[in-house]
Design a protein around this motif. Sequence first.
Motif, PDB file in Angstrom:
ATOM      1  N   GLN A 145      32.352   3.343 -14.978  1.00 66.71           N
ATOM      2  CA  GLN A 145      31.255   4.092 -14.388  1.00 66.71           C
ATOM      3  C   GLN A 145      31.239   5.513 -14.908  1.00 66.71           C
ATOM      4  OE1 GLN A 145      31.676   3.694 -10.163  1.00 66.71           O
ATOM      5  NE2 GLN A 145      30.970   1.567 -10.145  1.00 66.71           N
ATOM      6  N   GLN A 146      32.404   6.111 -15.056  1.00 66.33           N
ATOM      7  CA  GLN A 146      32.492   7.479 -15.573  1.00 66.33           C
ATOM      8  C   GLN A 146      32.019   7.526 -17.029  1.00 66.33           C
ATOM      9  OE1 GLN A 146      36.528   8.624 -14.840  1.00 66.33           O
ATOM     10  NE2 GLN A 146      36.116   9.241 -12.710  1.00 66.33           N
ATOM     11  N   GLN A 147      32.379   6.514 -17.811  1.00 63.93           N
ATOM     12  CA  GLN A 147      31.959   6.489 -19.211  1.00 63.93           C
ATOM     13  C   GLN A 147      30.444   6.310 -19.321  1.00 63.93           C
ATOM     14  OE1 GLN A 147      34.348   3.522 -21.116  1.00 63.93           O
ATOM     15  NE2 GLN A 147      36.152   4.823 -21.208  1.00 63.93           N
ATOM     16  N   LYS A 148      29.855   5.539 -18.456  1.00 58.83           N
ATOM     17  CA  LYS A 148      28.402   5.334 -18.468  1.00 58.83           C
ATOM     18  C   LYS A 148      27.654   6.610 -18.128  1.00 58.83           C
ATOM     19  CE  LYS A 148      28.467   0.435 -17.330  1.00 58.83           C
ATOM     20  NZ  LYS A 148      28.156  -0.587 -16.315  1.00 58.83           N
ATOM     21  N   ARG A 149      28.235   7.454 -17.292  1.00 56.31           N
ATOM     22  CA  ARG A 149      27.611   8.708 -16.885  1.00 56.31           C
ATOM     23  C   ARG A 149      27.628   9.741 -18.000  1.00 56.31           C
ATOM     24  NH1 ARG A 149      30.695   9.045 -11.194  1.00 56.31           N
ATOM     25  NH2 ARG A 149      29.771   7.204 -10.277  1.00 56.31           N
ATOM     26  N   ARG A 150      28.518   9.594 -18.934  1.00 61.64           N
ATOM     27  CA  ARG A 150      28.667  10.598 -20.019  1.00 61.64           C
ATOM     28  C   ARG A 150      27.617  10.448 -21.058  1.00 61.64           C
ATOM     29  NH1 ARG A 150      35.163  10.016 -20.671  1.00 61.64           N
ATOM     30  NH2 ARG A 150      35.644  10.784 -18.634  1.00 61.64           N
TER      31      ARG A 150
END
Length: 150
Positions: A145-150
């Motif tokens: 999820q954090q990688q998708k937000r970047r």
Amino acid sequence: MDQAISALPTPDLVDAITELAGHLNAAQARFLALLAELDRRDAWAEWGVRSCAHWLNWKCGLNLGAAREKIRVARALERLPRIAAAMAAGQLSYAKVRAMTRAADESTEEYFLQIALHGTAHHVERLARGFRRVKEAQELSREEQQQKRR
């Protein structure tokens, strides 16, 4: 076979075995507490060995894998006081404690302790394994999820 043991009625034999198991559990808890202190002091280095596990191998005859695991459990028990106390009281085996220390933390200690007090070592092992898998899956999901937000 010792005549006195062979003459024991079965209920007395069972009582003797379970009482001794409790004493062994309590002794193992004391061993782990002493080991944690030895490791914290790095006292093993006084003998010129590479690690506390190597010292256990040399002085206590444990193989290195078992020695490393004892040290891991000893360190973990320092942050799990209720589990440590139950083991010191002879209520928990090393097998149960070892499994719990792989998964329990301060927020889940009481839950794991209740399972361990009332279940088998196999139950505790399965619970700890499943709990770790869920935590790992949650961490992977958070990372995705954090990688998708970047």
